[in-house]
Motif scaffolding. Structure first.
Motif, short mmCIF file in Angstrom:
data_model
loop_
_atom_site.label_atom_id
_atom_site.label_comp_id
_atom_site.label_asym_id
_atom_site.label_seq_id
_atom_site.Cartn_x
_atom_site.Cartn_y
_atom_site.Cartn_z
N GLU A 142 -80.11 -54.33 -49.88
CA GLU A 142 -78.67 -54.11 -49.77
C GLU A 142 -78.30 -52.63 -49.92
O GLU A 142 -77.19 -52.22 -49.57
CB GLU A 142 -77.91 -54.93 -50.80
CG GLU A 142 -78.12 -54.51 -52.25
CD GLU A 142 -79.34 -55.15 -52.89
OE1 GLU A 142 -79.42 -55.17 -54.13
OE2 GLU A 142 -80.21 -55.65 -52.14
N LYS A 324 -76.44 -57.81 -54.20
CA LYS A 324 -76.14 -58.02 -52.79
C LYS A 324 -75.04 -59.08 -52.62
O LYS A 324 -74.20 -58.96 -51.73
CB LYS A 324 -77.40 -58.45 -52.04
CG LYS A 324 -77.17 -58.70 -50.54
CD LYS A 324 -78.46 -59.09 -49.84
CE LYS A 324 -78.22 -59.37 -48.36
NZ LYS A 324 -77.34 -60.51 -48.12
N ASP A 328 -71.91 -58.05 -50.53
CA ASP A 328 -71.58 -58.82 -49.32
C ASP A 328 -70.17 -59.41 -49.41
O ASP A 328 -69.44 -59.44 -48.41
CB ASP A 328 -72.59 -59.95 -49.13
CG ASP A 328 -73.94 -59.45 -48.63
OD1 ASP A 328 -74.00 -58.31 -48.14
OD2 ASP A 328 -74.93 -60.21 -48.72
#
Length: 432
Positions: A142, A324, A328
């Motif tokens: 990420e 992540k 996200d």
């Protein structure tokens, strides 16, 4: 007078742009479902003071904690000096607080300078940890080009601001000694006095340097303020409300859906009258299915990687990274917000947080151990997002992994996760 007008225009423009971005972030956060996090205010103030203000969860990593403390205290206290700069910029004065505060002013400026030096040292250490030592927790799938660059931009900007501050003071100090113009003796300069020898001796050149650094310092701060909403550094503002709205219940507890709870109660007790509940979706498929607190946490994430570094799934090589999950969620929420701005609130782009951003393999790798929640220095809870998305996969799509479906069948038929009936459950003892 022209300088004052220019300064006021820049100040108003910066305040307007920052306010506009903050309103947009608030709008995005409120796209989430409602959740009550206003109970027990006394405890919430205590948690905020302890975690956000006191930074008690930072000390588990002493080196990072000490360096972060320098930057944190320096950022808060040195920016008190910004108040004087703004007043000077608006009214055309110079060090307006020097006379009213007297000797206290010298103590304050001296403290600011020492803190500025400590901030510089801390920034150098953090840059070295990221780019020379390359600590593992600062890397990951990420951590693409932008997240890495963002961290370096922040540290570099802070170094430039502190350098400008000290250079401005050094020039000011030498001009005071020369009794040049309005530069009357004011303040104590324990750090900048040491670098004064690097500056030219001429009064006009010194005045030019002092003014240039003054403008660079204040415009840099205003520009940095407007950079915050686009950066992980936004946590310096959101850490406080985020910790205030922390989940005060025990970490091992999971939330129940009121609609499902009411159905179960009605099945067990025919006289039970369930409260009216609106069910739009079981669990979460997209960011709008999460709570506003989950979305606030996404904007608060510092991307420090402490959560991922203690995640047993990630340590053993699985795809899951709690960091992540939060990144996200923030990226998807930003995308949804931009779509609203461009196309209106009813626009759909046929993308969702599930599958388009977070894979199912990531979700099912989680052991729900709460290590990520415990490790986060600002009380972010990636586990809530993971469990809500799992809930959607199980209850809406009926697409749980085969091992879980077997367990569900055993629970329904045998009253336990195992395949044996209750009558046969103790057979192992007889065979032994």
């Amino acid at each position: 007078m022209i300088g004052q007008v220019i300064f006021i225009i820049i100040l108003l423009a910066a305040a307007y742009l920052f306010g506009k971005n903050v309103v947009k972030v608030r709008r995005n956060i409120l796209l989430g479902r409602d959740v009550n996090r206003s109970d027990n205010p006394a405890m919430r103030w205590k948690v905020m003071a302890k975690v956000a203000l006191g930074q008690t969860k930072m000390v588990k990593r002493p080196v990072a904690a000490i360096m972060h403390f320098f930057i944190y205290v320096g950022f808060v206290i040195i920016n008190l000096e910004v108040l004087e700069i703004m007043i000077d910029g608006i009214f055309g004065s110079h060090r307006i607080f020097s006379k009213p505060l007297g000797s206290l002013y010298g103590l304050l400026i001296g403290s600011f300078e020492i803190l500025a030096l400590l901030v510089l040292v801390a920034c150098v250490v953090f840059l070295a940890r990221r780019n020379i030592l390359r600590l593992k927790r600062f890397n990951g799938v990420e951590m693409t080009t932008w997240p890495k660059s963002d961290a370096n931009y922040i540290l570099t900007i802070e170094m430039l601001l502190m350098t400008a501050f000290l250079t401005m003071n050094a020039a000011d100090y030498k001009l005071q000694l020369l009794h040049f113009g309005h530069y009357v003796e004011a303040g104590s300069f324990p750090v900048s006095a040491l670098i004064g020898s690097l500056l030219p001796a001429g009064a006009n050149a010194l005045a030019t340097i002092e003014r240039a650094c003054w403008w660079f310092h204040i415009i840099g701060i205003l520009a940095f303020l407007n950079y915050l909403p686009y950066s992980k550094h936004f946590h310096i503002l959101l850490a406080f409300p985020n910790t205030w709205y922390s989940n005060l219940h025990k970490k091992g507890g999971l939330t129940n859906m009121a609609s499902v709870t009411n159905e179960v109660k009605a099945m067990l007790d025919p006289s039970f009258v369930p409260e009216a509940t609106e069910v739009s979706r079981f669990g979460a498929k997209d960011v709008t299915d999460l709570t506003w607190k989950n979305l606030m946490e996404a904007y608060t994430c510092t991307e420090c990687g402490r959560c991922t570094s203690v995640c047993p799934a990630n340590i053993t090589g699985k795809l899951l990274s709690p960091r992540k999950i939060m990144m996200d969620t923030r990226d998807r929420l930003t995308e949804v917000g931009n779509n609203i701005d461009k196309h209106g609130k009813d626009y759909t782009d046929d993308k969702t947080l599930l599958d388009n951003y977070i894979t199912r393999e990531e979700l099912w790798a989680c052991t729900t151990c709460n290590a990520c929640v415990e490790a986060c220095p600002v009380n972010i809870n990636p586990l809530e997002i993971i469990t809500e998305m799992r809930r959607y996969v199980v209850m809406e799509e009926s697409q749980a992994p085969a091992s879980l479906n077997n367990m569900f069948g055993n629970m329904e038929n045998n009253g336990a996760p195992w395949k044996y009936s209750q009558a046969d459950r103790f057979n192992w003892a007889e065979k032994s």
